[in-house]
Design a protein around this motif. Structure first.
Motif, mmCIF file in Angstrom:
data_model
loop_
_atom_site.group_PDB
_atom_site.id
_atom_site.type_symbol
_atom_site.label_atom_id
_atom_site.label_comp_id
_atom_site.label_asym_id
_atom_site.label_seq_id
_atom_site.Cartn_x
_atom_site.Cartn_y
_atom_site.Cartn_z
ATOM 1 N N LEU A 39 -15.948 35.866 81.155
ATOM 2 C CA LEU A 39 -17.168 37.192 82.443
ATOM 3 C C LEU A 39 -18.162 36.126 84.050
ATOM 4 C CD1 LEU A 39 -18.483 39.758 80.591
ATOM 5 C CD2 LEU A 39 -16.963 40.745 82.125
ATOM 6 N N CYS A 40 -18.279 34.945 83.159
ATOM 7 C CA CYS A 40 -19.389 34.145 84.204
ATOM 8 C C CYS A 40 -18.268 34.039 85.411
ATOM 9 C CB CYS A 40 -20.499 33.467 84.098
ATOM 10 S SG CYS A 40 -21.582 34.251 82.737
ATOM 11 N N GLU A 41 -16.473 33.245 84.281
ATOM 12 C CA GLU A 41 -16.288 32.761 85.678
ATOM 13 C C GLU A 41 -15.757 33.538 86.029
ATOM 14 O OE1 GLU A 41 -14.598 29.158 82.258
ATOM 15 O OE2 GLU A 41 -13.889 31.000 81.835
ATOM 16 N N LEU A 42 -15.434 34.809 86.043
ATOM 17 C CA LEU A 42 -14.257 35.751 87.111
ATOM 18 C C LEU A 42 -15.735 35.897 87.835
ATOM 19 C CD1 LEU A 42 -11.963 37.870 86.596
ATOM 20 C CD2 LEU A 42 -13.428 39.172 85.045
ATOM 21 N N ILE A 43 -17.147 36.638 87.460
ATOM 22 C CA ILE A 43 -17.699 36.413 88.479
ATOM 23 C C ILE A 43 -18.088 35.529 89.686
ATOM 24 C CG2 ILE A 43 -20.307 36.727 88.528
ATOM 25 C CD1 ILE A 43 -20.534 38.476 86.388
ATOM 26 N N GLN A 44 -17.770 34.280 89.240
ATOM 27 C CA GLN A 44 -17.541 33.162 90.148
ATOM 28 C C GLN A 44 -16.140 32.953 90.958
ATOM 29 O OE1 GLN A 44 -20.168 31.026 91.115
ATOM 30 N NE2 GLN A 44 -19.003 30.451 92.320
ATOM 31 N N VAL A 45 -15.421 33.094 90.412
ATOM 32 C CA VAL A 45 -13.796 33.690 90.972
ATOM 33 C C VAL A 45 -13.480 34.501 92.206
ATOM 34 C CG1 VAL A 45 -11.170 33.900 90.737
ATOM 35 C CG2 VAL A 45 -12.523 31.995 89.273
ATOM 36 N N MET A 46 -14.440 35.381 91.820
ATOM 37 C CA MET A 46 -14.707 37.037 92.783
ATOM 38 C C MET A 46 -15.405 36.557 93.433
ATOM 39 S SD MET A 46 -14.365 40.329 90.662
ATOM 40 C CE MET A 46 -13.841 41.339 91.941
ATOM 41 N N THR A 47 -16.868 35.574 93.512
ATOM 42 C CA THR A 47 -17.617 35.321 94.698
ATOM 43 C C THR A 47 -16.549 34.241 94.917
ATOM 44 O OG1 THR A 47 -19.753 35.319 93.847
ATOM 45 C CG2 THR A 47 -19.825 34.002 94.662
ATOM 46 N N ASP A 48 -15.877 33.109 95.114
ATOM 47 C CA ASP A 48 -15.780 32.279 95.812
ATOM 48 C C ASP A 48 -13.956 33.307 96.446
ATOM 49 O OD1 ASP A 48 -16.331 30.303 94.529
ATOM 50 O OD2 ASP A 48 -14.772 29.808 92.615
ATOM 51 N N VAL A 49 -13.110 34.305 96.564
ATOM 52 C CA VAL A 49 -13.015 34.846 96.939
ATOM 53 C C VAL A 49 -13.450 36.020 97.823
ATOM 54 C CG1 VAL A 49 -10.540 33.819 95.609
ATOM 55 C CG2 VAL A 49 -11.351 36.651 94.796
ATOM 56 N N LEU A 51 -15.668 38.657 97.180
ATOM 57 C CA LEU A 51 -15.004 39.947 96.923
ATOM 58 C C LEU A 51 -16.872 40.498 96.125
ATOM 59 C CD1 LEU A 51 -11.912 39.762 95.275
ATOM 60 C CD2 LEU A 51 -12.300 41.026 97.399
ATOM 61 N N CYS A 52 -17.942 40.091 96.838
ATOM 62 C CA CYS A 52 -19.049 40.758 96.385
ATOM 63 C C CYS A 52 -19.526 41.782 96.683
ATOM 64 C CB CYS A 52 -20.510 39.459 96.810
ATOM 65 S SG CYS A 52 -19.907 37.617 96.084
ATOM 66 N N GLU A 53 -19.086 42.060 97.708
ATOM 67 C CA GLU A 53 -19.179 43.396 98.147
ATOM 68 C C GLU A 53 -18.140 44.985 97.434
ATOM 69 O OE1 GLU A 53 -21.370 44.422 99.569
ATOM 70 O OE2 GLU A 53 -22.512 42.359 99.902
ATOM 71 N N HIS A 54 -17.120 44.089 96.940
ATOM 72 C CA HIS A 54 -16.603 45.062 96.070
ATOM 73 C C HIS A 54 -17.166 45.705 95.502
ATOM 74 C CE1 HIS A 54 -12.339 46.441 94.048
ATOM 75 N NE2 HIS A 54 -11.709 46.107 95.651
ATOM 76 N N PHE A 57 -16.817 43.832 91.470
ATOM 77 C CA PHE A 57 -17.426 43.383 91.021
ATOM 78 C C PHE A 57 -18.871 43.810 90.629
ATOM 79 C CE2 PHE A 57 -20.666 40.092 92.769
ATOM 80 C CZ PHE A 57 -20.303 39.090 92.585
ATOM 81 N N ILE A 58 -19.247 44.551 91.253
ATOM 82 C CA ILE A 58 -20.396 45.349 90.973
ATOM 83 C C ILE A 58 -20.171 45.911 89.669
ATOM 84 C CG2 ILE A 58 -21.881 47.524 91.749
ATOM 85 C CD1 ILE A 58 -20.722 46.779 95.008
ATOM 86 N N GLN A 59 -19.542 46.716 89.383
ATOM 87 C CA GLN A 59 -18.823 47.207 87.881
ATOM 88 C C GLN A 59 -19.280 46.153 86.932
ATOM 89 O OE1 GLN A 59 -15.664 49.217 88.329
ATOM 90 N NE2 GLN A 59 -16.989 50.649 87.844
#
Length: 118
Positions: A39-49, A51-54, A57-59
């Motif tokens: 989960l932590c890595e997935l959060i980081q990947v989404m941050t890198d691309v 998608l923090c406002e998606h 991502f919030i879920q």
């Protein structure tokens, strides 16, 4: 709800989220490289691309918080006032982080912040 039931519920939510996140065009190439992100890595990947406002991502962040709370014995405790979150709220949304009172207050404050930022 027992700890095992909560774990099963959170696992089902995680599977659904991973499928939805994997369908995002921005994530498809990233996820093809490695299928087993934590989960932590997935959060980081989404941050890198970016998608923090998606909403997904919030879920995902809420899921991570719920799992952490479960691990330390604080699942179902309001993140603001530290009272128990109403059972009906958790049944409706197992990722809920606030009791009804604090949730209403948070939404009012957040709306005010959004108005100030625009």
């Amino acid at each position: 709800m027992s700890t095992n039931q909560i774990k099963q519920t959170l696992s089902a939510i995680e599977s659904e989220l991973r499928a939805k996140i994997g369908a995002l065009p921005e994530m498809q190439a990233k996820l093809m490289d490695q299928q087993n992100y934590s989960l932590c890595e997935l959060i980081q990947v989404m941050t890198d691309v970016h998608l923090c406002e998606h909403p997904l991502f919030i879920q995902l962040m809420s899921l991570d918080a719920a799992r952490c709370q479960l691990e330390i014995g604080l699942y179902g405790v309001c993140s603001d006032c530290e009272n128990e979150i109403e059972a009906e709220r958790l049944a409706e949304d197992p990722l809920e982080q606030r009791c009804a009172s604090c949730s209403g207050q948070y939404r009012r404050q957040h709306r005010q912040e959004l108005r100030l930022n625009h």
